[in-house]
Design a protein around this motif. Structure first.
Motif, short mmCIF file in Angstrom:
data_model
loop_
_atom_site.label_atom_id
_atom_site.label_comp_id
_atom_site.label_asym_id
_atom_site.label_seq_id
_atom_site.Cartn_x
_atom_site.Cartn_y
_atom_site.Cartn_z
N ARG A 218 73.51 86.83 86.17
CA ARG A 218 72.42 85.95 86.64
C ARG A 218 71.74 85.33 85.43
NH1 ARG A 218 70.28 88.82 91.22
NH2 ARG A 218 68.37 87.61 91.07
N VAL A 219 70.92 84.30 85.69
CA VAL A 219 70.30 83.60 84.56
C VAL A 219 69.22 84.46 83.90
CG1 VAL A 219 70.79 81.27 85.34
CG2 VAL A 219 68.69 82.41 86.07
N SER A 220 69.01 84.18 82.61
CA SER A 220 68.02 84.94 81.85
C SER A 220 66.62 84.67 82.37
CB SER A 220 68.11 84.56 80.38
OG SER A 220 69.32 85.00 79.83
N PRO A 221 65.75 85.70 82.40
CA PRO A 221 64.40 85.57 82.97
C PRO A 221 63.40 85.04 81.95
CG PRO A 221 64.80 87.82 82.34
CD PRO A 221 66.05 87.05 81.96
N THR A 222 62.59 84.11 82.37
CA THR A 222 61.56 83.56 81.48
C THR A 222 60.14 83.82 81.99
OG1 THR A 222 61.81 81.42 82.54
CG2 THR A 222 63.07 81.78 80.53
N THR A 223 60.02 84.56 83.10
CA THR A 223 58.70 85.00 83.56
C THR A 223 58.82 86.46 84.04
OG1 THR A 223 59.01 84.44 85.89
CG2 THR A 223 58.15 82.68 84.47
N ALA A 224 57.66 87.13 84.11
CA ALA A 224 57.66 88.51 84.60
C ALA A 224 58.15 88.56 86.05
CB ALA A 224 56.26 89.10 84.47
N THR A 225 57.84 87.53 86.83
CA THR A 225 58.29 87.50 88.22
C THR A 225 59.82 87.47 88.31
OG1 THR A 225 56.31 86.29 88.74
CG2 THR A 225 58.00 86.28 90.42
N HIS A 226 60.47 86.69 87.42
CA HIS A 226 61.93 86.69 87.42
C HIS A 226 62.46 88.12 87.21
CE1 HIS A 226 62.08 82.32 85.63
NE2 HIS A 226 61.75 82.33 86.92
N VAL A 227 61.85 88.84 86.25
CA VAL A 227 62.32 90.19 85.94
C VAL A 227 62.12 91.10 87.14
CG1 VAL A 227 62.07 92.19 84.43
CG2 VAL A 227 61.75 89.88 83.49
N ALA A 228 60.93 91.06 87.73
CA ALA A 228 60.62 91.94 88.86
C ALA A 228 61.57 91.63 90.03
CB ALA A 228 59.17 91.76 89.29
N ASP A 229 61.87 90.35 90.26
CA ASP A 229 62.76 89.98 91.36
C ASP A 229 64.18 90.52 91.13
OD1 ASP A 229 60.72 88.68 92.55
OD2 ASP A 229 61.39 86.65 92.07
N GLY A 230 64.65 90.43 89.87
CA GLY A 230 66.04 90.80 89.60
C GLY A 230 66.25 92.29 89.40
N LEU A 231 65.31 92.92 88.70
CA LEU A 231 65.54 94.31 88.26
C LEU A 231 64.43 95.27 88.65
CD1 LEU A 231 66.72 93.75 84.55
CD2 LEU A 231 68.16 94.34 86.51
N GLY A 232 63.46 94.79 89.40
CA GLY A 232 62.23 95.56 89.65
C GLY A 232 62.45 96.98 90.12
N HIS A 233 63.47 97.22 90.94
CA HIS A 233 63.69 98.56 91.48
C HIS A 233 64.55 99.41 90.56
CE1 HIS A 233 66.82 95.84 92.63
NE2 HIS A 233 67.59 96.82 93.01
N LYS A 234 64.94 98.87 89.39
CA LYS A 234 65.85 99.62 88.52
C LYS A 234 65.26 99.96 87.16
CE LYS A 234 70.12 98.17 90.57
NZ LYS A 234 71.15 97.16 90.61
N ILE A 235 64.04 99.52 86.89
CA ILE A 235 63.44 99.76 85.58
C ILE A 235 62.09 100.45 85.74
CG2 ILE A 235 64.66 97.78 84.61
CD1 ILE A 235 62.10 96.19 84.66
N ASN A 236 61.57 101.01 84.64
CA ASN A 236 60.34 101.79 84.73
C ASN A 236 59.09 100.95 84.51
OD1 ASN A 236 62.55 103.61 83.05
ND2 ASN A 236 61.65 104.67 84.79
#
Ligand code: TXA
Ligand code: MG
Length: 316
Positions: free
Chosen positions: A150-168
């Protein structure tokens, strides 16, 4: 990888202290850099680094970039030649990653370099990344904080949408300014462009006073994770082996009788964390023929099998 709830942390001293402590105990923390958000883990912690690959669902072990707060810290991990010092002086902190020879006793997890004897390092310019790295005080391995493919994230929302349930943890530092990954230059030998990125190649050539080497086709820079020099052990490899032949050394997985075992308990995260170290140990033992137990082909097993299949393929 975790199923724990995600802690969204503010980019203030209290939030950054929590983030640094999460890194210290081996957790995964996404943080902003000026290029894109990175998914960070302590680069010396095999299990934490294996967690990065698991969270991203990467089908192969591409080596990771290590982030540091200063050139002085980078010099404790890698050997800098004159070209590297000149580029670091001109572009760090900033959107430039340098690939350099790794010092033998660096303490960096072999899973970070995918077993290579070089390391990709960068000193980011983002004040939040700088504060987190300085507070943590050690090397942080961080690929872009997106699920693989998937495309690289440039906002915190992108990160939470893509990986939110997998990171601490996720440090929210607002949108990234550059929005494009760092430019990667290998300074092992003649400086070479490995990936175009946030700093134009022309600016780097102007700084060096000579052109950069590129791969055979200048339109397609070398996809670094696929470099032919990617680490493979010296011995030949036979996959899906149940037992070793008399002239083979067994690399086990699960409850098998073997001198080396990726994970006696059959844990794929542990197996990933130990993979490159075991391959190096096989070289050190002088193993010329290696038999490898079957590895389940799910989760991190997909990346482990990819690496083993490449290592088992005929070589030039
Ligand atoms: O802007 C960036 O570079 C972002 C932020 C988070 O720093 N990071 C990033 O990481 O884009 P990642 O993992 O998505 O890309 C790292 C690239 C991969 O293509 C990898 O193959 C290459 O760096 N790389 C890492 N170590 C290398 C090495 N020793 N030799 C050659 N290439 C290497
Ligand atoms: Mg990426």
């Amino acid at each position: 990888m975790t199923n724990a709830p995600l802690s969204i942390l503010q980019a203030d001293p209290a939030g950054l202290a929590v983030a640094a402590n999460m890194l210290r105990v081996g957790q995964l923390v996404a943080f902003p850099t000026e290029t894109v958000y990175g998914l960070g883990a302590d680069a010396r912690d095999d299990i934490a680094v294996a967690g990065i690959y698991a969270a991203k669902g990467r089908p192969s072990f591409n080596p990771l970039i290590v982030h540091l707060s200063s050139l002085a810290m980078a010099e404790t991990l890698c050997d800098f030649n004159d070209d590297a010092l000149r580029l670091a002086g001109a572009f760090w902190p900033g959107a430039l990653t340098l690939v350099l020879p790794l010092k033998p006793d660096s303490g960096i997890s072999k899973l970070v370099t995918a077993g290579l004897d070089t390391l990709a390092i960068r000193v980011p310019d983002h004040p939040v990344a700088q504060a987190l790295l300085a507070g943590f005080g050690g090397p942080v391995a961080a690929p872009s904080a997106n699920p693989s493919g998937r495309v690289s994230p440039t906002t915190a929302t992108h990160v939470a949408d893509g990986l939110g349930h997998k990171i601490n943890g996720l440090v929210d530092g607002g949108p990234c300014d550059v929005g494009l990954e760092s430019t990667i230059i290998s300074c092992v030998g003649t400086p070479m462009l490995l990936r175009a990125g946030g700093i134009p190649a022309e600016a780097i050539e102007a700084c060096l006073g000579r052109p950069l080497a590129t791969s055979a086709d200048p339109e397609t820079p070398v996809a670094p994770g696929q470099l032919a020099s990617h680490y493979a052990p010296k011995g030949s490899i036979r996959l899906n082996a149940i037992t070793a032949e008399p002239d083979e050394v067994m690399l086990g997985f699960g409850s098998v009788d073997a001198p080396l075992n990726l994970s006696p308990s059959g844990d794929l995260i542990e197996a990933a964390a130990r993979l490159f170290d075991c391959l190096h140990q096989l070289d050190a033992m002088g193993a010329t023929r290696i038999a490898v137990s079957p590895i389940p082909n799910h989760g991190l097993g997909v990346a482990i099998n990819d690496r083993l299949q490449r290592a088992a393929a005929p070589r030039d």
